[in-house]
Structure formats: structure tokens, C-alpha cells
Design an enzyme around this catalytic site. Structure first.
Site, mmCIF file in Angstrom:
data_model
loop_
_atom_site.group_PDB
_atom_site.id
_atom_site.type_symbol
_atom_site.label_atom_id
_atom_site.label_comp_id
_atom_site.label_asym_id
_atom_site.label_seq_id
_atom_site.Cartn_x
_atom_site.Cartn_y
_atom_site.Cartn_z
ATOM 1 C CB SER A 171 31.307 88.628 116.905
ATOM 2 O OG SER A 171 30.798 88.061 118.302
ATOM 3 C CE1 TYR A 184 35.481 91.190 119.190
ATOM 4 C CE2 TYR A 184 33.113 90.736 120.028
ATOM 5 C CZ TYR A 184 34.259 90.651 119.102
ATOM 6 O OH TYR A 184 34.581 89.301 118.615
HETATM 7 P P1 NAD Z 1 42.966 86.128 118.093
HETATM 8 O O1 NAD Z 1 43.429 86.983 119.260
HETATM 9 O O2 NAD Z 1 43.598 84.550 118.326
HETATM 10 O O3 NAD Z 1 43.127 86.594 116.674
HETATM 11 C C1 NAD Z 1 42.932 87.985 116.510
HETATM 12 C C2 NAD Z 1 44.343 88.392 115.303
HETATM 13 O O4 NAD Z 1 43.961 89.634 115.018
HETATM 14 C C3 NAD Z 1 45.488 88.167 116.236
HETATM 15 O O5 NAD Z 1 46.384 87.511 115.267
HETATM 16 C C4 NAD Z 1 45.880 89.634 116.205
HETATM 17 O O6 NAD Z 1 47.311 89.683 116.158
HETATM 18 C C5 NAD Z 1 45.145 90.296 115.017
HETATM 19 N N1 NAD Z 1 45.124 91.660 115.222
HETATM 20 C C6 NAD Z 1 44.803 92.563 116.148
HETATM 21 N N2 NAD Z 1 45.114 93.570 115.798
HETATM 22 C C7 NAD Z 1 45.463 93.898 114.644
HETATM 23 C C8 NAD Z 1 45.657 94.682 113.731
HETATM 24 N N3 NAD Z 1 45.606 96.123 114.096
HETATM 25 N N4 NAD Z 1 46.284 94.531 112.445
HETATM 26 C C9 NAD Z 1 46.323 93.199 112.124
HETATM 27 N N5 NAD Z 1 46.068 92.038 112.859
HETATM 28 C C10 NAD Z 1 45.408 92.452 114.097
HETATM 29 O O7 NAD Z 1 41.529 85.839 118.333
HETATM 30 P P2 NAD Z 1 40.288 85.068 117.202
HETATM 31 O O8 NAD Z 1 39.236 84.580 118.241
HETATM 32 O O9 NAD Z 1 40.963 84.045 116.322
HETATM 33 O O10 NAD Z 1 39.800 86.143 116.776
HETATM 34 C C11 NAD Z 1 39.695 86.421 115.118
HETATM 35 C C12 NAD Z 1 38.348 87.111 114.729
HETATM 36 O O11 NAD Z 1 37.372 86.447 115.078
HETATM 37 C C13 NAD Z 1 38.235 88.476 115.526
HETATM 38 O O12 NAD Z 1 37.745 89.407 114.605
HETATM 39 C C14 NAD Z 1 37.256 88.022 116.438
HETATM 40 O O13 NAD Z 1 36.448 89.214 116.875
HETATM 41 C C15 NAD Z 1 36.320 87.081 115.834
HETATM 42 N N6 NAD Z 1 35.643 86.280 116.766
HETATM 43 C C16 NAD Z 1 36.225 85.250 117.810
HETATM 44 C C17 NAD Z 1 35.238 84.686 118.297
HETATM 45 C C18 NAD Z 1 36.003 83.695 119.496
HETATM 46 O O14 NAD Z 1 34.914 82.889 120.241
HETATM 47 N N7 NAD Z 1 37.225 83.391 119.329
HETATM 48 C C19 NAD Z 1 34.038 84.866 118.381
HETATM 49 C C20 NAD Z 1 33.559 85.806 117.725
HETATM 50 C C21 NAD Z 1 34.202 86.631 116.720
#
Ligand code: NAD
Length: 286
Positions: A171, A184
Site C-alpha cells: 500500500s 494497517y
Molecule cells: P477487499 O476487501 O475487496 O479485498 C481484500 C480481500 O482479502 C477480500 O476478498 C477478503 O475476503 C480477503 N481476505 C481478508 N482476510 C483474509 C484471510 N484471512 N485470508 C484470505 N483472504 C482474506 O479490498 P481490496 O482493496 O481489494 O484489498 C486488496 C489488497 O489491496 C489488500 O491487501 C489491501 O490492503 C490492498 N490495498 C488496497 C487499496 C485500495 O485503495 N483499495 C489501497 C492500498 C492497498
């Protein structure tokens, strides 16, 4: 600058005109947390690029099955697999399943992640542990199993120059401190040095380890940051490129980092953030 904005009517969504290149043909992948958001689009992009994919999910199978269907439409193979990435036994079972289904593994995308936000002095042990366990321990457990398999398999030059590729979804908060989200930010800062240290250790085996650090991407995790006009407009103050990112854009970056096109790249974080890490407060001179 104002004239430029009016004249060019900045577009919101991005549909770049790029043909699907099967740069991952014959490769086998695991994508964690792939039933929604960024992980789902990474899995689909990797599948469309020719790889067979294990679609890891934590609770709801629906999104995982949608990703499977998308990949099958393009002629690829994909299987949903339920596992909590913070649970060692379940992670080991997932890698065994990949071996059973595909025979081997070439790509791991550590995407699963979550937030449990609280003011620092109110943060509970449960909130701290859950975030560190999923976001950091989960990446450790999955990467460890992947390295074992890559080492065991070695290089097949007909498939890829590398014995294996790991992509850690980090991130912008691996470098930008984040008040109210200390657990986080600590987990993502940890991912950054986990990624670099593993990259250094396994580079002689021709295993590449890199990270993608998304900025604000339109997914369920940050719904409140883009769902209303007011929230979106506030968000734009943090993004020099003046639009939110889409999960497909992370998918394209992941395909490139997993492909031999990036073969000399290891230990690097690719910021896909519309300039969020460029100190947007100084956009107009500070
Ligand atoms: P999201 O909530 O749609 O996806 C996260 C996924 O991780 C979900 O499908 C959830 O079920 C899964 N998950 C949670 N706990 C879990 C576990 N114990 N075992 C297996 N799977 C698990 O959100 P996203 O935005 O798609 O996030 C995906 C990644 O991107 C994350 O690591 C998040 O920190 C990172 N991220 C997202 C953003 C953003 O702006 N959306 C920005 C920076 C980083």
C-alpha cells in the site's frame, strides 16, 4: 492549469486500448483474497494472460466463482480454494491443492488484506493482531510455501526465465504514515521489508519478489472514501492525477511483474497510485 482541465474534460474511467498478450502462458498461479476487489481483478488478468489460477477466498465463494468463470471464458483453468492466509495449516493445504491441480507453481500474489481501524489509544489487541496476522503473517506463510515449491521445481526455460515470482500487495501506507490506521500502516511497512529481505535471500535461486503499492483504488475496503461526491472530492486532494484507480489497473501491473518482461526486477515496490506518494500538499508550490 484551469484552462487545461476545462479543455481536456478529464476522463474518469480508464479503458486503455491494450490487447491481451498471453505473457504468462503455461504458468500456474495462486492469488490470495481473490474473491473481491483488487485480488479478483489480478486473478482475472493473470488468467487472461494465460496462467492457470487458484482463486483463494476467505469466506464467500460467490466472487471466487465469478473470477473462475471469467478465466474459463478465456480458455484458462481456475479453481476456488478456501483458506485463511493467517492459518499455517490452511495455507499449506492450499499449496498442496495447487500442486495437485497444476503439478507446480510459478506465481504467488499475496493480496489478502484487511483493515480494523481505531484511534491509537483505543485500539484493541484483537484489532492489532487480526490486521498484523492477515496482512503480514499471511504474506510470510504464503511466501514461505511458494519459495519451497519454486526451489523444488527450479527453472523451466520454456515457461519462464525465473524459478518463480512473488508479488506482495502492499500500500502507499508502506511509506505514508496513517493516523487512525496504525495497525494497517505497520503491517504494510512490514510487508515492504519482508519483500526486500526475501528478495535478497532468494535472488540467487532466480526467484523474483516484488511489491505493488496501490494508492486509492475503487474497492469495498475504502468504499467510504469514494462513494459520495463529497468524499470523492476530498480524496482528489490527495491524488495529483485527479482520479481514483480501478482494480483492473493493479491487475495489469501484476501481469507485467509476473512476466519475463520484468525479469531483471526484484526487491522493488511499484507504486500504482496516481502520484499519491508525491507529497500532494506541495502540488501548487507548497
Ligand atoms: P477487499 O476487501 O475487496 O479485498 C481484500 C480481500 O482479502 C477480500 O476478498 C477478503 O475476503 C480477503 N481476505 C481478508 N482476510 C483474509 C484471510 N484471512 N485470508 C484470505 N483472504 C482474506 O479490498 P481490496 O482493496 O481489494 O484489498 C486488496 C489488497 O489491496 C489488500 O491487501 C489491501 O490492503 C490492498 N490495498 C488496497 C487499496 C485500495 O485503495 N483499495 C489501497 C492500498 C492497498
Amino acid at each position: 492549469m484551469k484552462d487545461y482541465y476545462q479543455k481536456n474534460k478529464l476522463p474518469e474511467a480508464v479503458q486503455p486500448n491494450c490487447p491481451i498478450v498471453q505473457s504468462l502462458k503455461g504458468q500456474k498461479a495462486i492469488v490470495t483474497g481473490a474473491s473481491s476487489g483488487i485480488g479478483k481483478e489480478i486473478a482475472i488478468a493473470i488468467g487472461k494472460a494465460g496462467a492457470d489460477v487458484i482463486i483463494n477466498y476467505a469466506s464467500s465463494i460467490k466472487g471466487a466463482e465469478e473470477a473462475v468463470k471469467e478465466i474459463e471464458k478465456c480458455g484458462g483453468k481456475a479453481f476456488p480454494f478456501k483458506a485463511d492466509v493467517s492459518n499455517e495449516e490452511e495455507v499449506v493445504a492450499m499449496f498442496e491443492e495447487a500442486k495437485k491441480q497444476f503439478g507446480s507453481l510459478d506465481i504467488l500474489v499475496n493480496n489478502a488484506g484487511l483493515q480494523k481501524d481505531a484511534p491509537f489509544d483505543e485500539m484493541t489487541i484483537e484489532q492489532w493482531d487480526r490486521v498484523i496476522n492477515v496482512n503480514l503473517r499471511g504474506q510470510f506463510l504464503c511466501s514461505r510455501e511458494a519459495v519451497k515449491e519454486f526451489k523444488n521445481k527450479g527453472i523451466n526455460p520454456n515457461i519462464s526465465c525465473a524459478a518463480g515470482k512473488i508479488i506482495c500487495v502492499s500500500s502507499v501506507h508502506d511509506v505514508i504514515p496513517w493516523a487512525g490506521h496504525v495497525n494497517y500502516a505497520a503491517s504494510k511497512g512490514g510487508v515492504s521489508l519482508l519483500m526486500k529481505s526475501v528478495a535478497q535471500e532468494v535472488a540467487p535461486l532466480r526467484i523474483r519478489v516484488n511489491a505493488i503499492a496501490p494508492g486509492a483504488i475503487r474497492t469495498p475496503i475504502n468504499h467510504e472514501a469514494w462513494a459520495t461526491e463529497e468524499a470523492y472530492s476530498d480524496l482528489m486532494k490527495l491524488i495529483p492525477y485527479k482520479r481514483i484507480g480501478e482494480p483492473e489497473e493493479i491487475g495489469r501491473a501484476a501481469v507485467w511483474l509476473a512476466s519475463d518482461d520484468s525479469d531483471y526486477i526484484t526487491g522493488t515496490t511499484l507504486y500504482v497510485d496516481g502520484g499519491m506518494t508525491l507529497y500532494p500538499g506541495f502540488e501548487t508550490g507548497g
